[in-house]
Design an enzyme around this catalytic site. Structure first.
Site, short mmCIF file in Angstrom:
data_model
loop_
_atom_site.label_atom_id
_atom_site.label_comp_id
_atom_site.label_asym_id
_atom_site.label_seq_id
_atom_site.Cartn_x
_atom_site.Cartn_y
_atom_site.Cartn_z
NE ARG A 101 -3.07 0.69 -0.76
CZ ARG A 101 -3.25 0.76 -2.06
NH1 ARG A 101 -2.78 1.79 -2.75
NH2 ARG A 101 -3.86 -0.21 -2.72
CE LYS A 136 -1.07 28.57 -3.22
NZ LYS A 136 -2.01 29.22 -4.14
CE LYS A 168 2.44 34.67 -1.12
NZ LYS A 168 2.43 34.47 -2.59
CD GLU A 198 1.44 38.15 -3.93
OE1 GLU A 198 1.47 36.90 -3.96
OE2 GLU A 198 0.82 38.79 -3.05
CG ASP A 219 -1.13 37.34 -6.99
OD1 ASP A 219 -1.11 36.15 -7.35
OD2 ASP A 219 -1.84 37.76 -6.06
#
Length: 288
Positions: A101, A136, A168, A198, A219
């Protein structure tokens, strides 16, 4: 042994994943399969896609039982169709079923990332724009998922918060302005580290240019606004790299690339993929 040459942290992580799955022992196998049973297992694709993680699956089986014999039939990066044999594993039936598995989970997930990445790379065919991933990723799987992106033909953005400055919107709010954030960063980082900013509009693009950012991210901008921003950047600082990001899909990526950006970052490569359908079958029992 295959364990030699592998990242020690990865080996320990896989051991932890095995402990999570196996616990005190594989109850079903222990009570149904004779301890001395030997088998041959075939791992095969049940879907179209790009394979990644063929040696990671081998590593899982090696950790479970170094006596297992694992023979890969394809390489990472190979395109496969339903029925393609990916690997053959031979040895203790108990060991094969214990490692099955986790080996399949990792191979399926990594191949899913590689397959998704390849589809985005194909959408950029003929263009110079580079496809990269983001942070992410699935917690605990970043190393493997980012490897799978490379197998699929993409490239990696920063691996973590430690290897580049990426200013950011919340950093800008915390510092007070783009200029202040860049100035503070430039004062302390090594000369080899880049600063990316950003931006969401042309005013911020201009401020990032004046602050001498190394990379400017556009962005969630519309393609027509991106073209304006790129023209501004090329005129004032042609050496500055331009990255596009934000809700990039297979349907929109080529149009974004055609604006002239250098890089497009896509979070969907690692957070919105579909695992490839792969199975393991015991197809031949051997004498113990």
């Amino acid at each position: 042994m295959i364990l030699n040459g592998y990242n020690e942290e990865l080996v320990e992580t896989i051991k932890g994943w095995l402990r999570e799955d196996v616990g005190a022992g594989d109850v079903t196998t222990n009570v149904t399969v004779p301890a001395d049973s030997k088998s041959k297992a075939v791992i095969h694709a049940k879907d179209h896609g790009v394979i990644a993680g063929i040696t990671i699956a081998e590593l899982v089986f090696q950790i479970v039982d170094p006596e297992l014999r694992y023979t890969p039939k394809v390489n990472d990066g190979d395109a496969v169709t339903p029925g393609t044999i990916l690997a053959v594993v031979e040895g203790s039936t108990h060991s094969l079923l214990t490692g099955e598995r986790l080996a399949l989970n990792l191979l399926q997930r990594m191949s899913g990332v590689a397959t998704r990445t390849r589809s985005y790379v194909d959408a950029l065919e003929g263009l110079k724009t580079r496809l990269v991933d983001t942070r992410k990723t699935t917690p605990g799987h970043r190393l493997l998922e980012k490897y799978a992106v490379r197998v699929g033909g993409g490239a990696n953005h920063r691996f973590g918060l430690y290897d580049a400055v990426m200013i950011k919107d919340n950093h800008i709010k915390g510092a007070g302005s783009i200029s202040e954030a860049v100035q503070r960063a430039r004062a302390v980082i090594p000369h080899t580290m880049t600063i990316e900013v950003e931006t969401e509009n042309l005013t911020q693009v201009q401020e990032a240019l004046q602050a001498s950012a190394d990379i400017i991210m556009l962005d969630n901008m519309r393609p027509d606004r991106m073209r304006e921003a790129i023209a501004l950047i090329r005129e004032q600082a042609p050496h500055v790299k331009v990255e596009a990001s934000g809700n990039v899909s297979l349907e929109t990526i080529r149009g974004i690339a055609e604006t002239g950006v250098d890089v497009i970052s896509v979070g969907r490569l690692t957070y919105s993929f579909e695992s490839l359908d792969i199975s393991l079958d015991l197809n031949e029992k051997k004498e113990g």
